[in-house]
Design an enzyme around this catalytic site. Structure first.
Site, PDB file in Angstrom:
ATOM      1  CG  ASP A   9      36.540  28.800  27.183  1.00 21.27           C
ATOM      2  OD1 ASP A   9      37.378  28.397  28.022  1.00 21.27           O
ATOM      3  OD2 ASP A   9      36.518  28.414  25.998  1.00 21.27           O
ATOM      4  CB  ILE A  45      27.360  26.393  19.699  1.00 23.47           C
ATOM      5  CG1 ILE A  45      28.550  25.836  18.917  1.00 23.47           C
ATOM      6  CG2 ILE A  45      27.672  26.394  21.197  1.00 23.47           C
ATOM      7  CD1 ILE A  45      29.791  26.711  18.971  1.00 23.47           C
ATOM      8  CG  ASP A  87      20.455  33.998  14.972  1.00 22.64           C
ATOM      9  OD1 ASP A  87      21.332  33.299  15.501  1.00 22.64           O
ATOM     10  OD2 ASP A  87      20.519  34.399  13.798  1.00 22.64           O
ATOM     11  CB  ALA A 137      36.697  23.493  21.126  1.00 21.21           C
ATOM     12  CB  ALA A 177      30.814  33.429  21.332  1.00 15.72           C
ATOM     13  NE  ARG A 178      36.965  33.287  17.889  1.00 13.44           N
ATOM     14  CZ  ARG A 178      36.931  31.971  18.065  1.00 13.44           C
ATOM     15  NH1 ARG A 178      36.419  31.467  19.182  1.00 13.44           N
ATOM     16  NH2 ARG A 178      37.411  31.158  17.149  1.00 13.44           N
TER      17      ARG A 178
END
Length: 319
Positions: free
Chosen positions: A261, A157, A176, A288, A236-237
Site C-alpha cells: 500500500d 496496528i 519488535d 487509512a 507501513a512505509r
C-alpha cells in the site's frame, strides 16, 4: 488584518472532514484546500505557504526549503501518524510545532493489512482478472489455520492485526525492538527474533516505522532468508522495502507474492515494473482512507491548531 490561513494538503477535506473544518472556521481560520487529489509538489507549495499560519498535512514534504518560505507557519498537524515527510528537528528550529494523529488510524490500517493478506493468499485480484479474460482457473491455496503469520513490529496496528487474526487460527509470531510480552501473551503471539520472523513466516506483515535503521529492512539478503511460499504485506512505509529486490524476487518466484500500500516514491510511477507481475497487488496508500478515520483525524488536527494558535497551550501528540 485578515483571517489566519490554514493550508490543508490532505485530500477530500470538505467532503469527509466536515466536523474538523467547522472547528477551524468557528475559530476564525480561512481554509485553503488541496484540490489536486494528490500530495503537493515543492513548486506548488512555494506559491501557497507565504502567509499560512498552520498546515493540516498529508504526505507532502515539509523541510527547511519550505519553512524558509513560510514565516507565519506555527504548527503542522499531520493528518495521520507517520511523519517521515516532515523534518521535525528543522521545524523546531523555525519555531514550528508538529503533531500527529497517533492511534487514530490503527483500526483502518489493520483492516487493510488483513484485506491484503486474504487477497494475496486467495489470489483474489489475479482470479478476478483471469475470469474477465475468459479463463476458469482452478487455483489452490492454503487455509489460514495452517499458516504462520509474522508481524514485523508489534505496535498498535500490528496488535490489532493479531486480534483480527484470532478467529482464523493462524500461528502468530512477531518481532519488535521493544517487545511487549504482556500484549503478546494476551493475543497468543510469540515474540521471536527478526531472523525467525523472516525464516518461519508464511505471511510477513510489516508494521515498523520509517527510520534510518529500518530503511530497506526488506532487501535481497533478508528476502533470501524467507520461504519461497511467503507473502509479503506492507502497509507501513515504502522506504522499508527495497522495491528493486522485491521485483526480482517476485519475477523469479523466489517468493510467492507481495502486496504493497506504500512505495519508495509517492505517487508511484504507474509504469513501475511491479505492476506487470501477476503475483503483486498494489493499492495507492489507502489503508487509512476510511470515513471514520477522516472524521476523527479531521477533529484531532483541527483541535491541535486551535490549541497552538488560539488557546496557546500544548497540543496532544506534540512531537
Amino acid at each position: 488584518m485578515g483571517k489566519r490561513k490554514v493550508l490543508v494538503t490532505a485530500t477530500n477535506y470538505s467532503a469527509i472532514c466536515k466536523k474538523g473544518k467547522r472547528i477551524l472556521e468557528e475559530n476564525g481560520f480561512e481554509i485553503v484546500e488541496n484540490t489536486h487529489g494528490r500530495p503537493f509538489t515543492f513548486d506548488e507549495l512555494k506559491g501557497l505557504v507565504g502567509d499560512i499560519s498552520a498546515v493540516v498535512a498529508g504526505v507532502d514534504t515539509w523541510d527547511e526549503a519550505v519553512f524558509k518560505l513560510a514565516p507565519e507557519l506555527k504548527v503542522i498537524s499531520r493528518f495521520g501518524v507517520g511523519v517521515d515527510n516532515i523534518d521535525i528537528l528543522k521545524a523546531k528550529e523555525f519555531g514550528i510545532k508538529v503533531t500527529n494523529c497517533k492511534g487514530i488510524n490503527s483500526n483502518a490500517v489493520s483492516e487493510h493489512a488483513m484485506a491484503l493478506m486474504l487477497s494475496s493468499v486467495r489470489m483474489i485480484p489475479r482470479l478476478s482478472q483471469t475470469m474477465k479474460e475468459g479463463t476458469w482457473e482452478r487455483a489452490v491455496y492454503h487455509e489460514f489455520n495452517q499458516l504462520t503469520v509474522g508481524l514485523l513490529g508489534f505496535g498498535d496496528i500490528a496488535r490489532k492485526v493479531a486480534a483480527k487474526l484470532q478467529p482464523f487460527g493462524a500461528k502468530l509470531i512477531a518481532y519488535d525492538v521493544f517487545p511487549n510480552e504482556e500484549a503478546a501473551k494476551d493475543l497468543n503471539v510469540t515474540m521471536v527474533s527478526l531472523e525467525d520472523v523472516l525464516k518461519k513466516s508464511d505471511i510477513i506483515s510489516i508494521h515498523v516505522p520509517a527510520l534510518p535503521s529500518t530503511h530497506h529492512m526488506i532487501n535481497k539478503d533478508t528476502i533470501e532468508l524467507m520461504k519461497d511460499s511467503v507473502y509479503l504485506i506492507n502497509t507501513a512505509r515504502g522506504s522499508i522495502v527495497d522495491e528493486s529486490a522485491l521485483y526480482e524476487a517476485l519475477k523469479t518466484r523466489r517468493i510467492a507474492g507481495a502486496a504493497l500500500d506504500v512505495y519508495e516514491r509517492e505517487p508511484v510511477d504507474m509504469n513501475h515494473p511491479l505492476f506487470e507481475l501477476d503475483n503483486f497487488i498494489g493499492t495507492p496508500h489507502t489503508s487509512a482512507e476510511t470515513y471514520e478515520n477522516y472524521e476523527n483525524c479531521g477533529i484531532e488536527t483541527a483541535q491541535a491548531i486551535v490549541d497552538v494558535l488560539i488557546k496557546e497551550k500544548t497540543p496532544e501528540n506534540l512531537l
